[in-house]
Design a protein around this motif. Sequence first.
Motif, PDB file in Angstrom:
ATOM      1  N   HIS A 132      -4.107   6.939  -4.966  1.00 25.23           N
ATOM      2  CA  HIS A 132      -5.375   7.565  -4.323  1.00 25.23           C
ATOM      3  C   HIS A 132      -5.561   9.122  -5.161  1.00 25.23           C
ATOM      4  CE1 HIS A 132      -3.360   5.271  -1.015  1.00 25.23           C
ATOM      5  NE2 HIS A 132      -4.727   5.245  -0.850  1.00 25.23           N
TER       6      HIS A 132
ATOM      7  N   HIS B 138     -11.570  -0.351   4.713  1.00 27.57           N
ATOM      8  CA  HIS B 138     -11.712  -0.313   3.312  1.00 27.57           C
ATOM      9  C   HIS B 138     -12.575  -1.219   2.830  1.00 27.57           C
ATOM     10  CE1 HIS B 138      -9.054   2.870   1.428  1.00 27.57           C
ATOM     11  NE2 HIS B 138      -8.680   2.561   2.341  1.00 27.57           N
TER      12      HIS B 138
ATOM     13  N   HIS C 130       0.804  -1.243   0.151  1.00 30.08           N
ATOM     14  CA  HIS C 130      -0.138  -0.142   0.042  1.00 30.08           C
ATOM     15  C   HIS C 130       0.955   1.167   0.009  1.00 30.08           C
ATOM     16  CE1 HIS C 130      -2.922   2.961   1.737  1.00 30.08           C
ATOM     17  NE2 HIS C 130      -3.584   2.383   0.785  1.00 30.08           N
TER      18      HIS C 130
ATOM     19  N   PHE D 102      -7.286  -1.665   8.860  1.00 26.08           N
ATOM     20  CA  PHE D 102      -7.295  -1.088   7.742  1.00 26.08           C
ATOM     21  C   PHE D 102      -8.291  -2.044   6.890  1.00 26.08           C
ATOM     22  CE2 PHE D 102      -6.036  -0.957   3.257  1.00 26.08           C
ATOM     23  CZ  PHE D 102      -5.485   0.204   3.076  1.00 26.08           C
TER      24      PHE D 102
ATOM     25  N   HIS E 280      -7.950  -0.759  -4.566  1.00 27.75           N
ATOM     26  CA  HIS E 280      -8.537  -1.246  -3.108  1.00 27.75           C
ATOM     27  C   HIS E 280      -9.186  -2.458  -3.058  1.00 27.75           C
ATOM     28  CE1 HIS E 280      -6.850   2.851  -1.864  1.00 27.75           C
ATOM     29  NE2 HIS E 280      -6.687   2.211  -0.748  1.00 27.75           N
TER      30      HIS E 280
HETATM   31 CU   LIG Z   1      -5.347   3.206   0.354  1.00 26.52          CU
END
Ligand SMILES: [Cu+2]
Length: 415
Positions: A138, A313, A120, A309, A147
């Motif tokens: 991003h 996500h 990431h 995380f 993602h």
């Molecule tokens: Cu990310």
Amino acid sequence: METGRILLLSCVFALLVCYSGTGVRAAPVKITFDGCKPGRVGLGTDGPLMHCCPPMPKGPIVDFVPVRNMSKPLRVRKALQCLEGEELEIYVQKLRKGYALMRALPLDDPRCLEQHRMCHCAHSTGAYTCQGVGVDIHFGWLFYPFHRFFLYFHERILQHLLGDPDFTLHFWNWDNAGQGGCGKPGDIIPPMYADPTQHSTFHHNRHNRTYHPDLVVDLWVDAWNETRLPGGFSKEVTKARNLETMHWAMITLKDAPEGFSGRVYRAGYPRVTPYVGAGTLEVSAHGALHKWVGIDMDDFSFAAGDPLFYPHHENIDRLWDVWRNLSPNNTVPNDPDFLDAEFLFYDENIVLRRMKARHALDMSAFGYEYEDVPNVEWLTQGKGDAGVAPPADEMPQLAEDLSELTLSDGSERTF
Ligand SMILES: [Cu+2]
């Protein structure tokens, strides 16, 4: 006549030279390991360097196209707050075991948790380059497909380590204030990730507020604006602001799908600030949650080293799908530079897989779906009652054209 033709050809030639001379041609972003270099932490151009390139593959890259196995039912990623009884008990056991195994792998094994963090990081800090320019997936239209793939391979690796092909990572339903569905709010930290005695699913480098098991998350905070930090508001106000933020992120720009998807992002485009490029959900609730958990989760280089995380996500991944089903206007970009963007991920057998964004669009091809939790709270409420969401015409403008871009260090750049 002849002079005119020569003049015309000369002009075309000069234009071609100039065009390629800028280094920017319309082409999709393609992640390759060639020339991966230390990335730059933070959004500016002067942050510290961070090494997060993946290990080189030991075999050929294999293309990956997800195809649904019709003989199996879809696995259901469920809302964590609604699990209970034996199902909850077994899930927590498997989750802890899966992350313990993932953490125990050697550090140079691309399947270990630390390598997921680095993966990431490498996609967020300009470590990979495309047409000579550092990539950041991003703040633009690659945010959702990247993602989705990242979560998918993370889950596959957990399945492999557990020897359970049906293991399914469930999601943190932080936009759910507790009305409807199973009646339990999802807007507090999921307890299975918040137990300091459980090394595998806990991460010590989080903000102190995550130690309060019933503190409502604050989706209104602005991840990139120090004047809108979390804290100091009652539970009722925070919940109202959360609904309003969600309403704004998911509905306000209903006639402008690019406002949700994020900016056009082709090969050679520079990294930008979130306000220039991020879609409405990415710039608001997504960033707010990273900020609310804080410290490592609030840093692209470290965030994916925290097991929290992934359920965070997954909720973003789910909301991408929810948004697409809210209106026929809510379509993903059909530009080939979006659809043909290429990513590389290691699978559970350490085979490097290459996939295109167009193959991220159909969730069922990956063999999973999300539990149908009610979104009615932010659909019907949060229309301005709390007075915190900016009006649509004050939202960050998405740059369609390179000439409009402001670089992350604040300087303008024209091509
Ligand atoms: Cu990310």
